[in-house]
Enzyme design. Structure first.
Site, PDB file in Angstrom:
ATOM      1  N   TYR A  86       0.834  -1.199   0.000  1.00 31.17           N
ATOM      2  CA  TYR A  86       0.000   0.000   0.000  1.00 31.17           C
ATOM      3  C   TYR A  86       0.864   1.243   0.000  1.00 31.17           C
ATOM      4  CZ  TYR A  86       0.609   0.925   5.068  1.00 31.17           C
ATOM      5  OH  TYR A  86       1.120   1.225   6.309  1.00 31.17           O
ATOM      6  N   ARG A 143       8.456   4.857  -4.011  1.00 30.79           N
ATOM      7  CA  ARG A 143       8.389   3.847  -2.944  1.00 30.79           C
ATOM      8  C   ARG A 143       7.360   2.778  -3.297  1.00 30.79           C
ATOM      9  NH1 ARG A 143       7.198   5.728   3.104  1.00 30.79           N
ATOM     10  NH2 ARG A 143       5.133   6.061   2.210  1.00 30.79           N
ATOM     11  N   ARG A 192      -7.004 -21.870  -2.636  1.00 31.32           N
ATOM     12  CA  ARG A 192      -6.002 -21.165  -1.837  1.00 31.32           C
ATOM     13  C   ARG A 192      -4.685 -21.943  -1.883  1.00 31.32           C
ATOM     14  NH1 ARG A 192      -4.228 -21.972   3.328  1.00 31.32           N
ATOM     15  NH2 ARG A 192      -3.583 -20.130   4.507  1.00 31.32           N
ATOM     16  N   HIS A 227      -0.451 -21.042  -0.861  1.00 27.99           N
ATOM     17  CA  HIS A 227       0.521 -20.015  -0.462  1.00 27.99           C
ATOM     18  C   HIS A 227       1.321 -19.515  -1.659  1.00 27.99           C
ATOM     19  CE1 HIS A 227      -0.391 -21.704   3.448  1.00 27.99           C
ATOM     20  NE2 HIS A 227       0.250 -20.718   4.028  1.00 27.99           N
ATOM     21  N   LYS A 234       6.369  -1.610   2.229  1.00 30.25           N
ATOM     22  CA  LYS A 234       5.103  -1.086   2.761  1.00 30.25           C
ATOM     23  C   LYS A 234       4.006  -2.117   2.510  1.00 30.25           C
ATOM     24  CE  LYS A 234       2.926   3.456   3.373  1.00 30.25           C
ATOM     25  NZ  LYS A 234       2.942   3.442   4.812  1.00 30.25           N
ATOM     26  N   GLU A 269      11.521   2.485  14.944  1.00 29.08           N
ATOM     27  CA  GLU A 269      10.570   3.508  14.474  1.00 29.08           C
ATOM     28  C   GLU A 269       9.298   3.409  15.301  1.00 29.08           C
ATOM     29  OE1 GLU A 269       9.266   2.848  10.402  1.00 29.08           O
ATOM     30  OE2 GLU A 269       9.159   0.693  10.696  1.00 29.08           O
ATOM     31  N   LEU A 281      10.525   1.506   7.790  1.00 31.21           N
ATOM     32  CA  LEU A 281       9.970   1.967   6.518  1.00 31.21           C
ATOM     33  C   LEU A 281      10.753   3.225   6.106  1.00 31.21           C
ATOM     34  CD1 LEU A 281       7.520   1.436   4.531  1.00 31.21           C
ATOM     35  CD2 LEU A 281       6.609   3.531   5.520  1.00 31.21           C
TER      36      LEU A 281
HETATM   37  N1  PDD Z   1       2.321   5.027   7.653  1.00 34.16           N
HETATM   38  N2  PDD Z   1       6.891   3.810   9.505  1.00 34.16           N
HETATM   39  C1  PDD Z   1       5.769   3.084   9.370  1.00 34.16           C
HETATM   40  C2  PDD Z   1       5.752   1.705   9.925  1.00 34.16           C
HETATM   41  C3  PDD Z   1       4.644   3.634   8.739  1.00 34.16           C
HETATM   42  O1  PDD Z   1       3.525   2.900   8.597  1.00 34.16           O
HETATM   43  C4  PDD Z   1       4.700   4.967   8.261  1.00 34.16           C
HETATM   44  C5  PDD Z   1       3.554   5.641   7.576  1.00 34.16           C
HETATM   45  C6  PDD Z   1       5.899   5.687   8.424  1.00 34.16           C
HETATM   46  C7  PDD Z   1       6.056   7.088   7.900  1.00 34.16           C
HETATM   47  O2  PDD Z   1       6.143   7.079   6.491  1.00 34.16           O
HETATM   48  P1  PDD Z   1       5.684   8.340   5.620  1.00 34.16           P
HETATM   49  O3  PDD Z   1       6.428   9.506   6.136  1.00 34.16           O
HETATM   50  O4  PDD Z   1       6.098   7.985   4.257  1.00 34.16           O
HETATM   51  O5  PDD Z   1       4.197   8.492   5.786  1.00 34.16           O
HETATM   52  C8  PDD Z   1       6.974   5.064   9.042  1.00 34.16           C
HETATM   53  C9  PDD Z   1       1.196   5.518   6.918  1.00 34.16           C
HETATM   54  C10 PDD Z   1       0.914   6.973   7.094  1.00 34.16           C
HETATM   55  C11 PDD Z   1       0.008   4.619   7.212  1.00 34.16           C
HETATM   56  O6  PDD Z   1       0.249   3.442   7.431  1.00 34.16           O
HETATM   57  O7  PDD Z   1      -1.128   5.082   7.170  1.00 34.16           O
END
Ligand code: PDD
Length: 280
Positions: free
Chosen positions: A32, A51, A100, A102, A145, A177, A201
Site C-alpha cells: 500500500y 516507494r 487457496r 501459499h 510497505k 521507528e 519503513l
Molecule cells: N504510515 N513507519 C511506518 C511503519 C509507517 O507505517 C509509516 C507511515 C511511516 C512514515 O512514512 P511516511 O512519512 O512515508 O508516511 C513510518 C502511513 C501513514 C500509514 O500506514 O497510514
C-alpha cells in the site's frame, strides 16, 4: 457518496467488491501507499510513487499503472468528490485465485484500489505527546510497505492501553521507528534518526525532514539511538505523512527534555508547514 477507484473504474464505495479469494484478503499478499494531498496537490508525489514501485518490485507484484496514470486517478477521484485536503490510500494485491495456495500462480492480475479521504492538516500549536516503548515484534522486512500490519496493530493497541498515542519500537535496545511513523531525536543541537535499512519503513516525511534540516544547517546523523540515549535526548519527535511532525514529551514515564515541544522540533514544524502546498 464516497467513491473508490477499483481495477480501472471509479465507483461508489457500496458497489466496490473484491473476490473472497483475493490474496490480499487470504494472505495479506499486497502492498500500500499513503499520499497526503494539500489544496488538491499531492505532496512529495514522486517519492511516494517511487516507494510504491519499489514495494511492488520487492514482493514481485507487477506494476500495472505508471505515475501519470496515478495522477489521472487522483484527478478523477477528486473531481468525483472534491476535497481540498485529503489522503490518497492505494492498495495493490497480487490478485485472486482459487484454490487457496501459499505459492502464487504466475500471471495473476493484481487488484488495484484507491480512495481519497478527508485530511485536516495539522495546524495551530503542536502539543507534545506520550509514546510507549515496546519491543518491535514485526517481521524483518519493514522496508516494504506491506499490508501485513498485524504486528503494528497489536503494538498500537498495547500503546493505547498504556495511555500513549503511538508505540516507539526497539529491537534489543536499538530504537527502530513508531508503528506508523519514523522517529527523530535531538541531542546537543544535532538531529538523529535510524538509518534506512530493512528494520524501518523509508518514510517520505523522514526524508523531507532530513532535507529541511540540512538546508537549514542542522547537523543530521542517520544512526540508531539506544533506549538509554533516547531517555537522555533533548528533544524527540515522530513523523509521518498524516501526522507530519508530532513532538514527543514523554516515553512512558520518562520526560524528554522539558516535556514540551523543543526549539529544533518547533523550527522543523514551522519549516515543514511552510513547505506544504498552500493549504487552508
Ligand atoms: N504510515 N513507519 C511506518 C511503519 C509507517 O507505517 C509509516 C507511515 C511511516 C512514515 O512514512 P511516511 O512519512 O512515508 O508516511 C513510518 C502511513 C501513514 C500509514 O500506514 O497510514
Amino acid at each position: 457518496m464516497s467513491n473508490v477507484y477499483l481495477n480501472g473504474e471509479i465507483i461508489p464505495h457500496s458497489q466496490a467488491k473484491i473476490s473472497a479469494f483475493d490474496r490480499g484478503f487470504l494472505f495479506a499478499d499486497g502492498i500500500y501507499e499513503v499520499v497526503p494531498i494539500y489544496n488538491g496537490m499531492p505532496f512529495l508525489f514522486t517519492a511516494h510513487m517511487q516507494r510504491l514501485d519499489r514495494s511492488l518490485r520487492e514482493v514481485g507484484i507487477p506494476q500495472t499503472l505508471n505515475h501519470a496514470d496515478w495522477r489521472a486517478i487522483i484527478t478523477q477521484l477528486n473531481s468525483a468528490e472534491p476535497l481540498e485536503n485529503s489522503v490518497l490510500y492505494i492498495q495493490i494485491t497480487r490478485g485472486s485465485e482459487f484454490p487457496r495456495n501459499h505459492l502464487p500462480s504466475a500471471n495473476l492480475t493484481p487488484t488495484v484500489m484507491a480512495t481519497l479521504s478527508p485530511f485536516p492538516p495539522p495546524a495551530g500549536a503542536a502539543d507534545a505527546v506520550k509514546v510507549a516503548l515496546l519491543e518491535d515484534i514485526r517481521w524483518l522486512r519493514c522496508d516494504i510497505k506491506s499490508v501485513s500490519l498485524l504486528g503494528n496493530i497489536m503494538l498500537k493497541q498495547q500503546a493505547q492501553a498504556l495511555g500513549a498515542v503511538e508505540p516507539i519500537l526497539h529491537r534489543a535496545g536499538r530504537i527502530t521507528e513508531g508503528a506508523s511513523s519514523n522517529y527523530f531525536v535531538v541531542r546537543d543541537g544535532a538531529l538523529y534518526t535510524a538509518p534506512n535499512d530493512a528494520l524501518i519503513l523509508p518514510g517520505i516525511t523522514r526524508e523531507h525532514v532530513l532535507k529541511l534540516a540540512r538546508e537549514h544547517d542542522i547537523e543530521v546523523h542517520e544512526k540508531a539511538f539506544s533506549v538509554a540515549e533516547l531517555y537522555s535526548a533533548d528533544e524527540c519527535f515522530l513523523c509521518s505523512s498524516t501526522r507530519e511532525i508530532m513532538p514527543v514529551g514523554y516515553v512512558d514515564e520518562h520526560q524528554i527534555g522539558n516535556g514540551q515541544v523543543g526549539p529544533i522540533t518547533q523550527m522543523l514544524i514551522d519549516l515543514f508547514r511552510q513547505s506544504r502546498p498552500n493549504c487552508a
